[in-house]
Design an enzyme around this catalytic site. Structure first.
Site, PDB file in Angstrom:
ATOM      1  N   PHE A   1     -13.735  -5.408   0.997  1.00  0.00           N
ATOM      2  CA  PHE A   1     -14.796  -4.797   0.173  1.00  0.00           C
ATOM      3  C   PHE A   1     -16.191  -5.142   0.722  1.00  0.00           C
ATOM      4  O   PHE A   1     -17.018  -5.714   0.021  1.00  0.00           O
ATOM      5  CB  PHE A   1     -14.671  -5.209  -1.289  1.00  0.00           C
ATOM      6  N   PRO A   2     -16.476  -4.802   1.995  1.00  0.00           N
ATOM      7  CA  PRO A   2     -17.760  -5.171   2.603  1.00  0.00           C
ATOM      8  C   PRO A   2     -18.966  -4.499   1.941  1.00  0.00           C
ATOM      9  O   PRO A   2     -20.091  -4.946   2.125  1.00  0.00           O
ATOM     10  CB  PRO A   2     -17.614  -4.717   4.054  1.00  0.00           C
ATOM     11  N   LEU A   3     -18.745  -3.443   1.157  1.00  0.00           N
ATOM     12  CA  LEU A   3     -19.848  -2.819   0.418  1.00  0.00           C
ATOM     13  C   LEU A   3     -19.521  -2.760  -1.076  1.00  0.00           C
ATOM     14  O   LEU A   3     -19.992  -1.897  -1.792  1.00  0.00           O
ATOM     15  CB  LEU A   3     -20.148  -1.424   0.961  1.00  0.00           C
ATOM     16  N   GLY A   4     -18.690  -3.688  -1.543  1.00  0.00           N
ATOM     17  CA  GLY A   4     -18.429  -3.782  -2.972  1.00  0.00           C
ATOM     18  C   GLY A   4     -17.129  -3.165  -3.424  1.00  0.00           C
ATOM     19  O   GLY A   4     -16.737  -3.317  -4.577  1.00  0.00           O
ATOM     20  N   GLY A   5     -16.434  -2.403  -2.567  1.00  0.00           N
ATOM     21  CA  GLY A   5     -15.139  -1.842  -2.930  1.00  0.00           C
ATOM     22  C   GLY A   5     -15.253  -0.720  -3.937  1.00  0.00           C
ATOM     23  O   GLY A   5     -16.042   0.212  -3.772  1.00  0.00           O
ATOM     24  N   PHE A   6     -14.461  -0.817  -5.017  1.00  0.00           N
ATOM     25  CA  PHE A   6     -14.424   0.261  -6.003  1.00  0.00           C
ATOM     26  C   PHE A   6     -15.726   0.358  -6.796  1.00  0.00           C
ATOM     27  O   PHE A   6     -15.990   1.339  -7.466  1.00  0.00           O
ATOM     28  CB  PHE A   6     -13.241   0.069  -6.955  1.00  0.00           C
TER      29      PHE A   6
ATOM     30  N   TYR B   1       0.853  -1.190   0.000  1.00  0.00           N
ATOM     31  CA  TYR B   1       0.000   0.000   0.000  1.00  0.00           C
ATOM     32  C   TYR B   1       0.887   1.238   0.000  1.00  0.00           C
ATOM     33  O   TYR B   1       1.539   1.543   0.997  1.00  0.00           O
ATOM     34  CB  TYR B   1      -0.918   0.020   1.224  1.00  0.00           C
TER      35      TYR B   1
END
Length: 290
Positions: A215-220, A66
Site C-alpha cells: 500500500f505505497p499510496l494508502g491502498g484501498f 489471491y
C-alpha cells in the site's frame, strides 16, 4: 525471457542468495474485484506479467490466497518455465472466506497445505521466498509466532522453501522470528503517511534485510496530502510516482512491489519510480508522516 534491465530504478538487492530488482511487481490486482475470482481481462493480465519480465523485473510478489489461486495460476500460464533470474515471493497465513474476508490460517496443517498449493499452482518444486502473514486485515497484532514460523522452518529443511520472511508483523514478532531462523525480508504497510516502521526499516538495513512496503499510496484508502500534491505538481508527475520514488530514496533496503492490471500503468510506475527527488522535495515530503 530478457535479462534484468539497467534502466529499472533502484538497482538490485539480495534476498539471501537471490538477486532481485528493487523495483518489483505485485500480482494482487490481477485477480477480480476485491481480489476474488478471475480477472475481467485474462489476456490483459497475462500481458502485464510478460511485460514486467520483459522490462527486466525479477521480483514478483504473490499469494495463493489471491483469487484464491487465480494470480498464481496466471503467473504460471504467463511465465512458466521461469527464467533463472526471476524470483517469486509468496505468502501464507491467511485464506479467503465466501464474504471476501481474510481469516487467519496459521495452524501447522493450514501452512503445510498453503505451501503445497503455492507449489502446485506456480508449478515449482521449491518456493524462493515464503512470508508468514501475521495480524489481520486491521494490521499487525501482538502475539507469538513460534509454532507457525517453526512449521515453515521445517518445510524449509525439507527443501520446499528456500528463504523465509514475515508480513504484517510487529517489530517484536520480527525479532522473535529471527531468534528461530534467518529471515530475508519483512513486508508491512508503509508509505509517506504511515511511517510506524521507520526505526525497524533502519535496523533491517543495517542487517542487510529487505523491507517491502505494501500500500505505497494508502491502498484501498489513498492518502491525501497537500504536500504530496504540491511536489508532484512541481515535478509534473503523479502523486503515485512521487510516493514510489520517495520509497526508493528512503532506504536502500526498500523493495517496491506496486501492482497494476494495465501494461500502460506498469510503464508509468517504472518511469515514476525513477524520479530523482531533491533534498527540498524530500524535506517537504518528510513532514507528511511526522
Amino acid at each position: 525471457m530478457s535479462t534484468p534491465s539497467a534502466s529499472l530504478p533502484g538497482g538490485n538487492w539480495t534476498l539471501g542468495d537471490l538477486s532481485v530488482t528493487r523495483f518489483g511487481y505485485g500480482a494482487m490486482q490481477l485477480a477480480g474485484p476485491w481480489v476474488m475470482g478471475p480477472p475481467a481481462d485474462r489476456d490483459g493480465a497475462l500481458a502485464v506479467l510478460r511485460e514486467a519480465v520483459d522490462l527486466g523485473i525479477t521480483h514478483i510478489d504473490t499469494a495463493d490466497a489471491y483469487g484464491p489461486h487465480i494470480t498464481n495460476q496466471l503467473i504460471r500460464e504467463a511465465l512458466h518455465p521461469y527464467s533463472d533470474s526471476l524470483h517469486i515471493v509468496t505468502k501464507v497465513g491467511a485464506t479467503r472466506d465466501e464474504e471476501g474476508g481474510w481469516p487467519p490460517a496459521r495452524t501447522p496443517e493450514d501452512l503445510r497445505r498453503a505451501v503445497q498449493e503455492n507449489l502446485e499452482n506456480l508449478g515449482l518444486e521449491t518456493l524462493d521466498v515464503v512470508n508468514l502473514r501475521l495480524g489481520d486485515a486491521q494490521g499487525p497484532q501482538p502475539g507469538p509466532l513460534a509454532e507457525a514460523f517453526e512449521t515453515l522452518v521445517e518445510l524449509q529443511r525439507q527443501g520446499l522453501i528456500r528463504h523465509l520472511g514475515v508480513s504484517n508483523a510487529t517489530a517484536e514478532q520480527v525479532a522473535e522470528a529471527q531468534a528461530i531462523a534467518p529471515i530475508v525480508c519483512v513486508q508491512n504497510m508503509y508509505n509517506l503517511a504511515h511511517r510506524q516502521d521507520d526505526e525497524l526499516i533502519d535496523e533491517l538495513a543495517e542487517q542487510g534485510i529487505a523491507y517491502v512496503p505494501f500500500f505505497p499510496l494508502g491502498g484501498f484508502n489513498p492518502l491525501q496530502s497537500s504536500a504530496l500534491t504540491a511536489v508532484a505538481t512541481r515535478l509534473d508527475a503523479t502523486p503515485m510516482s512521487v510516493a514510489l520514488a520517495w520509497l526508493l530514496q528512503r532506504s536502500p533496503n526498500i523493495l517496491l512491489i506496486p501492482g497494476t492490471s494495465s501494461v500502460a500503468h506498469l510503464h508509468e510506475n517504472v518511469a515514476g519510480a525513477g524520479l530523482q527527488l531533491s533534498d527540498d522535495d524530500l524535506a517537504e515530503l518528510d513532514k507528511i508522516g511526522r
